[in-house]
Design a protein around this motif. Structure first.
Motif, PDB file in Angstrom:
ATOM      1  N   ALA A 165      -6.740  -1.924  -0.044  1.00  0.00           N
ATOM      2  CA  ALA A 165      -7.519  -1.694   1.180  1.00  0.00           C
ATOM      3  C   ALA A 165      -8.683  -2.677   1.262  1.00  0.00           C
ATOM      4  O   ALA A 165      -8.967  -3.240   2.327  1.00  0.00           O
ATOM      5  CB  ALA A 165      -8.034  -0.255   1.218  1.00  0.00           C
ATOM      6  N   VAL A 224      -3.947   1.285  -4.416  1.00  0.00           N
ATOM      7  CA  VAL A 224      -4.049   1.520  -2.969  1.00  0.00           C
ATOM      8  C   VAL A 224      -5.465   1.191  -2.487  1.00  0.00           C
ATOM      9  O   VAL A 224      -5.656   0.522  -1.462  1.00  0.00           O
ATOM     10  CB  VAL A 224      -3.693   2.994  -2.634  1.00  0.00           C
ATOM     11  N   LEU A 225      -6.462   1.628  -3.263  1.00  0.00           N
ATOM     12  CA  LEU A 225      -7.854   1.376  -2.873  1.00  0.00           C
ATOM     13  C   LEU A 225      -8.183  -0.118  -2.949  1.00  0.00           C
ATOM     14  O   LEU A 225      -8.838  -0.670  -2.055  1.00  0.00           O
ATOM     15  CB  LEU A 225      -8.802   2.167  -3.783  1.00  0.00           C
ATOM     16  N   VAL A 231     -15.166   6.614  -2.175  1.00  0.00           N
ATOM     17  CA  VAL A 231     -13.903   7.373  -2.119  1.00  0.00           C
ATOM     18  C   VAL A 231     -13.324   7.502  -3.528  1.00  0.00           C
ATOM     19  O   VAL A 231     -12.859   8.573  -3.933  1.00  0.00           O
ATOM     20  CB  VAL A 231     -12.887   6.687  -1.169  1.00  0.00           C
ATOM     21  N   TRP A 254      -3.139   5.184  -7.124  1.00  0.00           N
ATOM     22  CA  TRP A 254      -4.237   5.293  -6.165  1.00  0.00           C
ATOM     23  C   TRP A 254      -5.234   4.150  -6.276  1.00  0.00           C
ATOM     24  O   TRP A 254      -5.773   3.686  -5.262  1.00  0.00           O
ATOM     25  CB  TRP A 254      -4.968   6.632  -6.330  1.00  0.00           C
ATOM     26  N   THR A 294       0.841  -1.205   0.000  1.00  0.00           N
ATOM     27  CA  THR A 294       0.000   0.000   0.000  1.00  0.00           C
ATOM     28  C   THR A 294       0.875   1.253   0.000  1.00  0.00           C
ATOM     29  O   THR A 294       0.640   2.189  -0.768  1.00  0.00           O
ATOM     30  CB  THR A 294      -0.908   0.003   1.250  1.00  0.00           C
TER      31      THR A 294
END
Lengths: 76, 187
Positions: free
Chosen positions: A37, A33-34, A73, A30, A21
């Motif tokens: 998660a 990264v999402l 998000v 990004w 991450t």
């Protein structure tokens, strides 16, 4: 593989994905990264919280939580 | 000969799951508020995030996850009737959780000394509210871990009660793995 060994594998995967991450964030990836998660949240839910063998309704609620959050998000 | 599949089982008490759902809903509102405000004020958030250390966030992540592993291993030991070993693992989880607390308090002290308090900017208002609220949950989780350790040492705790306590800690971990990239990583 025993249950305890399975938990250790789950934890080791979470550690690797957490480092991933930070590396992905440093490269500006990004979306990665999402996605990481969501995968980490699912590992905690299914591995640590033992939802893999839980009633589908409860499992869907908890697995759906990070998906909804990350979608919103990502969209905003 | 055919064998019936194992029935699906929800660990812990049902009340704990309703509590977890309520907590996840509150955190979802806070996380979404953070994300929407970031979309409205990207420069303020980029400037604020630049004051945070990602490696500190990673260290906190690893300590929370390791405490989660130790709590899960403790539960397995209790299921095998190894109560004292379970108590030891709960104490280990508590000690690792203390590492998170130490790192978080150091970060808070550093930001406070730099004048980056609650009223510094919109980013820091939401940073303090979101991470502070999560921090309080970690503290409650540590009280629960201590109670589980004591209960295992003395005996007399039900496995269902133990599962509920451990579930609470995992919920704190679950929230953090979504909160961490949003607050510390994503620009």
């Amino acid at each position: 593989m025993s249950i305890s060994q399975g938990l250790i594998v789950c934890w080791a995967t979470l550690v690797v994905l957490s480092v991933g991450t930070v590396l992905a964030g440093g490269s500006g990836l990004w979306l990665a990264v999402l996605l990481l998660a969501v995968v980490k949240a699912w590992l905690i839910a299914d591995g640590f919280m033992e939802l893999r063998h839980a009633p589908r309704f409860w499992r869907a609620l908890v697995l759906g939580w990070p998906v909804v959050l990350v979608l919103v998000v990502g969209l905003v | 000969m055919c064998t019936l599949p194992e029935p699906r089982r929800l660990p812990g008490d049902l009340a704990m799951w309703f509590f977890i759902l309520a907590e996840l809903s509150v955190f979802a509102i806070l996380i979404l508020a953070f994300a929407v405000t970031q979309a409205l004020k990207p420069e303020v958030f980029a400037e604020g995030r630049a004051q945070l250390d990602t490696s500190t966030g990673l260290a906190m992540t690893l300590s929370l996850l390791t405490a989660g592993l130790l709590a899960a291993l403790a539960l397995q030991q209790v299921r095998l009737q190894r109560w004292r070993r379970g108590a030891g693992l709960f104490v280990a989880a508590l000690l690792v959780a203390l590492v998170y607390v130490a790192i978080k308090l150091t970060e808070y002290a550093h930001l406070g000394a730099a004048g980056l308090g609650l009223e510094h900017s919109t980013f820091f208002t939401l940073y303090w509210l979101l991470t502070g609220f999560h921090f309080l949950h970690v503290l409650l989780g540590m009280v629960i871990l201590a109670w589980l350790a004591l209960g295992c040492w003395r005996g007399g705790l039900s496995v269902g009660g133990l599962e509920s306590g451990v579930l609470y800690w995992h919920m704190v971990d679950l929230v953090w793995v979504v909160l961490f990239p949003l607050v510390y990583v994503i620009g």
